[in-house]
Scaffold this motif. Structure first.
Motif, PDB file in Angstrom:
ATOM      1  N   SER A 133      -0.675  -6.343  41.073  1.00  0.00           N
ATOM      2  CA  SER A 133       0.495  -7.205  40.837  1.00  0.00           C
ATOM      3  C   SER A 133       1.385  -6.684  39.714  1.00  0.00           C
ATOM      4  O   SER A 133       1.887  -7.447  38.894  1.00  0.00           O
ATOM      5  CB  SER A 133       0.038  -8.641  40.517  1.00  0.00           C
ATOM      6  N   ASP A 174      -1.110 -12.027  38.101  1.00  0.00           N
ATOM      7  CA  ASP A 174      -1.880 -12.005  39.340  1.00  0.00           C
ATOM      8  C   ASP A 174      -1.222 -12.909  40.383  1.00  0.00           C
ATOM      9  O   ASP A 174      -1.198 -14.131  40.234  1.00  0.00           O
ATOM     10  CB  ASP A 174      -3.316 -12.465  39.047  1.00  0.00           C
ATOM     11  N   LYS A 175      -0.705 -12.312  41.454  1.00  0.00           N
ATOM     12  CA  LYS A 175      -0.011 -13.098  42.470  1.00  0.00           C
ATOM     13  C   LYS A 175      -0.944 -14.089  43.158  1.00  0.00           C
ATOM     14  O   LYS A 175      -0.506 -15.170  43.569  1.00  0.00           O
ATOM     15  CB  LYS A 175       0.619 -12.160  43.509  1.00  0.00           C
ATOM     16  N   SER A 176      -2.208 -13.727  43.289  1.00  0.00           N
ATOM     17  CA  SER A 176      -3.127 -14.613  43.991  1.00  0.00           C
ATOM     18  C   SER A 176      -3.384 -15.904  43.230  1.00  0.00           C
ATOM     19  O   SER A 176      -3.830 -16.899  43.808  1.00  0.00           O
ATOM     20  CB  SER A 176      -4.457 -13.898  44.259  1.00  0.00           C
ATOM     21  N   MET A 198       5.050  -8.052  39.678  1.00  0.00           N
ATOM     22  CA  MET A 198       5.143  -9.458  39.306  1.00  0.00           C
ATOM     23  C   MET A 198       4.827  -9.662  37.832  1.00  0.00           C
ATOM     24  O   MET A 198       5.404 -10.531  37.172  1.00  0.00           O
ATOM     25  CB  MET A 198       4.192 -10.293  40.162  1.00  0.00           C
ATOM     26  N   ASP A 220       0.674 -12.770  49.006  1.00  0.00           N
ATOM     27  CA  ASP A 220       1.981 -13.055  48.413  1.00  0.00           C
ATOM     28  C   ASP A 220       2.995 -13.542  49.445  1.00  0.00           C
ATOM     29  O   ASP A 220       4.175 -13.223  49.387  1.00  0.00           O
ATOM     30  CB  ASP A 220       2.520 -11.823  47.689  1.00  0.00           C
ATOM     31  N   ASN A 257       6.998 -10.492  45.583  1.00  0.00           N
ATOM     32  CA  ASN A 257       6.468  -9.354  44.831  1.00  0.00           C
ATOM     33  C   ASN A 257       6.945  -9.328  43.391  1.00  0.00           C
ATOM     34  O   ASN A 257       6.335  -8.682  42.544  1.00  0.00           O
ATOM     35  CB  ASN A 257       6.878  -8.040  45.503  1.00  0.00           C
ATOM     36  N   THR A 258       8.074  -9.989  43.122  1.00  0.00           N
ATOM     37  CA  THR A 258       8.676  -9.961  41.793  1.00  0.00           C
ATOM     38  C   THR A 258       8.973 -11.388  41.356  1.00  0.00           C
ATOM     39  O   THR A 258       8.908 -12.335  42.149  1.00  0.00           O
ATOM     40  CB  THR A 258       9.989  -9.157  41.797  1.00  0.00           C
TER      41      THR A 258
END
Length: 274
Positions: free
Chosen positions: A13, A19-21, A16, A94, A177-178
């Motif tokens: 990530s 952590d995207k999760s 980002m 994501d 993603n961002t």
């Protein structure tokens, strides 16, 4: 044949910055929690795909990467190593717009005789590899690609027989993603999108692709990140927003800026040279 779900959550990530999760977009659930729940509703069993040694809840069913950090293709190969006779519905963590209806639609149109069943990207028409059903027949091709250090899932899918279909909803696989992508997704999920008219100015290769230096745009995008994705689908831009600078009404801005009617938005690509 069993169909297992695999939620990809082993990335770093880096774009980002967190952590995207573990991000929460809707339903009061993290993306990991929500993704596993959705996959569990439509698949025989759902697994969380993680890097080797990545911390996790010990009660979850986990597939650890067995081929090093080579991205989603390594996760897919690791899943086939665990259950070689199952088909795998692989989904990135994501994708905040995915609902059970999207996954059910994919499963309803599955072709077990193909190597994979997938959606076409709304941006470039190519296959979307990270919400796809991979059949056992593709396992050896995936492993061979990893051994040859060709680890792009799209490339693998382009070399085998796939069934593709249009998305049931155009935004269904828009990813986050961002931070700009995340702000756009949250705004849309909270029904903040309103139609507005803007001026968009282009420089360098973007201007060459559009064929003019400015255009008037009517959009429901909430942020410049969302606006750029919309224009990317229209004009076929190859550049990612993370590689560019952004100005609004003459001032540099973040991609999370909230667009207003009448704004002048300028996308500034990187300048080549030495």
């Amino acid at each position: 044949m069993a169909v297992y779900g695999l939620l990809l959550a082993g990335g770093r990530s880096t774009r980002m910055g967190e952590d995207k999760s573990e991000m929460v977009f809707r339903d009061g659930e993290t993306q990991a929690q929500r993704g596993l729940r959705l996959l569990g509703e439509v698949c025989d069993q759902a697994y969380l795909s993680l890097r080797a040694g990545q911390p996790h809840d010990g009660q979850l069913d986990v597939v650890e990467d067995a081929y090093g950090e080579v991205g989603p293709l390594g996760a897919i190969a690791s899943a086939f190593s665990k259950h070689p006779d199952a088909a795998w519905l692989v989904m990135a963590c994501d994708l905040p717009h995915v609902d059970a209806d999207v996954l059910e639609y994919l499963l309803e149109h599955r072709d077990p005789e193909a190597n994979a069943t997938c959606f076409s990207s709304r941006f470039d028409g190519k296959v979307e590899p990270l919400c796809t059903i991979y059949e056992p027949s593709i396992a050896m091709r995936v492993l061979d690609s990893i051994n040859r250090e060709q680890v792009c899932p799209r490339r693998v899918l382009s070399q085998v027989r796939v069934k593709t279909m249009d998305l049931p909803r155009s935004e269904a696989l828009d990813n986050a993603n961002t931070r700009g992508d995340a702000a756009e997704a949250i705004g849309r999920l909270q029904n903040q999108a309103t139609e507005k008219s803007l001026t968009v100015r282009y420089f360098a290769q973007l201007r060459e692709q559009v064929g003019e230096e400015a255009e008037e745009v009517t959009t429901s995008a909430i942020t410049p990140a969302g606006l750029y994705e919309e224009l990317r689908g229209r004009h076929g831009f190859k550049l990612k927003s993370s590689s560019m600078m952004l100005a609004v009404n003459g001032d540099f801005q973040e991609w999370t800026y909230q667009l207003q009617a009448g704004d002048e938005v300028v996308f500034i690509p990187p300048v080549a040279g030495g």
